[in-house]
Design a protein around this motif. Structure first.
Motif, mmCIF file in Angstrom:
data_model
loop_
_atom_site.group_PDB
_atom_site.id
_atom_site.type_symbol
_atom_site.label_atom_id
_atom_site.label_comp_id
_atom_site.label_asym_id
_atom_site.label_seq_id
_atom_site.Cartn_x
_atom_site.Cartn_y
_atom_site.Cartn_z
ATOM 1 N N SER A 189 0.836 -1.206 0.000
ATOM 2 C CA SER A 189 0.000 0.000 0.000
ATOM 3 C C SER A 189 0.867 1.250 0.000
ATOM 4 O O SER A 189 0.570 2.234 -0.684
ATOM 5 C CB SER A 189 -0.926 0.006 1.218
ATOM 6 N N ALA A 205 -5.359 4.167 -2.084
ATOM 7 C CA ALA A 205 -4.139 3.647 -1.470
ATOM 8 C C ALA A 205 -3.939 4.215 -0.071
ATOM 9 O O ALA A 205 -3.564 3.495 0.873
ATOM 10 C CB ALA A 205 -2.931 3.968 -2.352
ATOM 11 N N ILE A 208 -6.322 2.475 2.389
ATOM 12 C CA ILE A 208 -5.840 1.144 2.771
ATOM 13 C C ILE A 208 -4.715 1.258 3.794
ATOM 14 O O ILE A 208 -4.683 0.528 4.791
ATOM 15 C CB ILE A 208 -5.356 0.371 1.533
ATOM 16 N N LEU A 209 -3.801 2.185 3.552
ATOM 17 C CA LEU A 209 -2.658 2.348 4.458
ATOM 18 C C LEU A 209 -3.112 2.814 5.837
ATOM 19 O O LEU A 209 -2.632 2.312 6.860
ATOM 20 C CB LEU A 209 -1.666 3.351 3.857
#
Length: 533
Positions: A189, A205, A208-209
């Protein structure tokens, strides 16, 4: 009419004594005074072990030593502690002939916190069971019953010990099983977020991180709290440079501050106060938590200030101040209690573990964590701990630099990664694309890693602890025992966060120990430290 609570307490028909955190007697019930044959003005203000010492003529008198251990557990864990039946040798007043009288008590020690969660008092309550014990000594029918109950208790104790071992094994396994996939999720990620993406994919992204980091934090906090409550937290105290530690913590929190439009000011470090005696990773964990809370529970347009100052020649203070909503008295009372959420007028939710864990980590490092807050004006969280010596930090840095300088350079650098998870191997290879002079040699088993180490003599070994054939600790031992590989730097990687400071591994020759998931920047710093080129 306001009731006289001291008079009520003293008249309670039970054996009670109240201690302050330094174990000085501050109050006692009349029944306790009668049982111990003492006077209130003789014992109040005295240390409990000064008033009731062991009988020097009886080497088997273990009551005071057990009481000392129980009181220490209460001070450390802040939970009640029940002791087994104890034999006490109570001193008689001189006017009654002096000497000692043997008594049997069943004690319990109970913590009493103040409104901020600090330990204010310990209530030492005892039940006198001397008569019962005397009956059993005379061979009454109760002797057989006590024997049977003792057997039952021993059996129960064995079951509890087995359950505790099973819990620790489960925590270790859970840590490894959760953090191993998280390492790949967060690593890729982070790489994905650094790629050239359109705005929407970049947002995906980043989401998700953030979710991965939140899950990782939750896993870590639960594991750490469990280890602390079991009395198994491992802390490695050493001189720590404060400026780079705070810089790392602020860099991690800066995106959160920007997103909430909060100004996170650079730290103000007073001359001569730049070093502490602490566990580096644990202190960074505490500061990240304090900074994160200061940002999350702040107003839009608010500010966060960090200051570091010396307190005399051997102590120092780190303070994090915010301009947020502040805390009401009810929130202050529950602030450091696990799973109690802040009620600070903010639009965020937490697990309620962070501050409780931070206080216990600071106390484990020999320091204190306190808070001062005014509703509507903000809060200041203060860490006080021992100062460190700059010379010791400089010596450690010089040792690492000398290790790097001694290695020859032949144009290509080799990094041996002993790891059985394919996704993590691919992640390291992707990250090191930015270091084209470094070649990654993957090994899925410890035995293969040992072969590659002796054949290729890599510049650095990244060694996972959990391997399918040979444990990482045994691989490290064999590397250090072989003349061909004994000088190769080894960095341990582990997804098991139940013990972040494995001193035996470092003493066995590992240069560092990192907990997965390892970040992109952290991995590149390791490579740049130990792999030239």
């Amino acid at each position: 009419m306001q009731p006289d609570f001291r008079a009520l307490f003293e008249a309670i028909p039970g054996l009670y004594v109240v201690l302050d955190p330094e174990l000085r007697i501050v109050a006692a019930s009349d029944a306790y005074l009668d049982a111990t044959m003492t006077q209130r003005d003789q014992i109040v203000g005295q240390g409990i072990f000064d008033v009731f010492p062991d009988n020097p003529e009886d080497p088997e008198a273990t009551g005071v030593s057990n009481l000392s251990a129980s009181l220490e557990r209460v001070r450390r864990r802040r939970v009640p502690d029940t002791m087994a039946v104890q034999k006490y040798d109570i001193r008689r007043p001189e006017e009654e002939g002096g000497g000692f009288e043997e008594r049997f008590w069943s004690p319990k020690n109970i913590p009493v916190p103040d409104e901020t969660g600090e330990l204010a008092y310990i209530i030492h309550r005892v039940q006198d069971v001397t008569a019962f014990v005397r009956l059993t000594e005379r061979g009454t029918e109760q002797e057989a019953e006590i024997f049977l109950r003792t057997q039952e208790l021993q059996k129960l104790n064995a079951q509890l010990q087995a359950a505790d071992r099973a819990k620790n094994e489960f925590l270790s396994r859970m840590s490894h099983e959760l953090r191993t996939p998280l390492a790949a999720i967060m690593g890729f990620s982070e790489l994905f977020a650094l790629a050239d993406l359109d705005e929407k994919k970049s947002e995906w992204a980043a989401t998700i991180l953030r979710a991965g980091r939140h899950l990782l934090q939750l896993v870590d906090e639960v594991l750490d709290i469990s280890r602390i409550e079991a009395g198994e937290l491992s802390i490695s105290v050493e001189p720590v440079a404060i400026a780079p530690l705070l810089a790392d913590a602020i860099e991690l929190i800066q995106p959160l501050a920007e997103g909430r439009r909060v100004t996170l000011h650079p730290p103000e470090i007073q001359d001569g106060s730049g070093y502490a005696r602490a566990d580096t990773q644990r202190l960074k964990q505490v500061m990240i938590n304090l900074l994160s809370n200061a940002v999350k529970y702040n107003r839009e347009g608010g500010e966060v200030h960090v200051s570091v100052e010396a307190l005399g020649s051997d102590r120092m203070r780190l303070a994090v101040t915010d301009t947020g909503h502040g805390l009401d008295p009810d929130s202050l009372r529950k602030l450091f209690t696990p799973f109690e959420r802040l009620n600070a007028g903010a639009d965020v939710q937490g697990t309620g573990l962070g501050l409780a864990l931070s206080r216990r980590l600071v106390e484990a490092m020999g320091g204190t964590l306190t808070v001062r807050s005014t509703p509507g004006e903000g809060s200041t969280f203060t860490v006080e701990m021992a100062r460190g010596e700059p010379a010791a930090v400089a010596a450690a840095v010089a040792e690492d630099s000398e290790l790097v300088a001694q290695r020859p350079y032949d144009g290509e650098r080799r990094l041996l990664y002993i790891e059985d998870t394919v996704a993590n191997i691919r992640l390291v290879e992707e990250i090191l694309n930015s270091r084209p002079s470094v070649r990654v040699l993957p090994a899925g088993m410890g035995s293969l890693g040992l072969e590659l180490a002796t054949e290729h003599r890599p510049d650095l070994v990244l060694l996972d602890l959990h391997l399918p054939d040979i444990g990482g600790d045994k691989v490290l031992a064999r590397l250090r025992a072989d003349e061909r590989t004994k000088d190769i730097p080894v960095v341990i990687l582990s997804a098991d966060a139940t013990d972040r400071t494995p001193v035996p591994l470092l003493e066995a020759g590992a240069q560092a120990y990192l907990t997965k998931p390892i970040g992109v920047r952290e991995l590149l710093e390791v490579v740049d430290t130990y792999v030239a080129g």
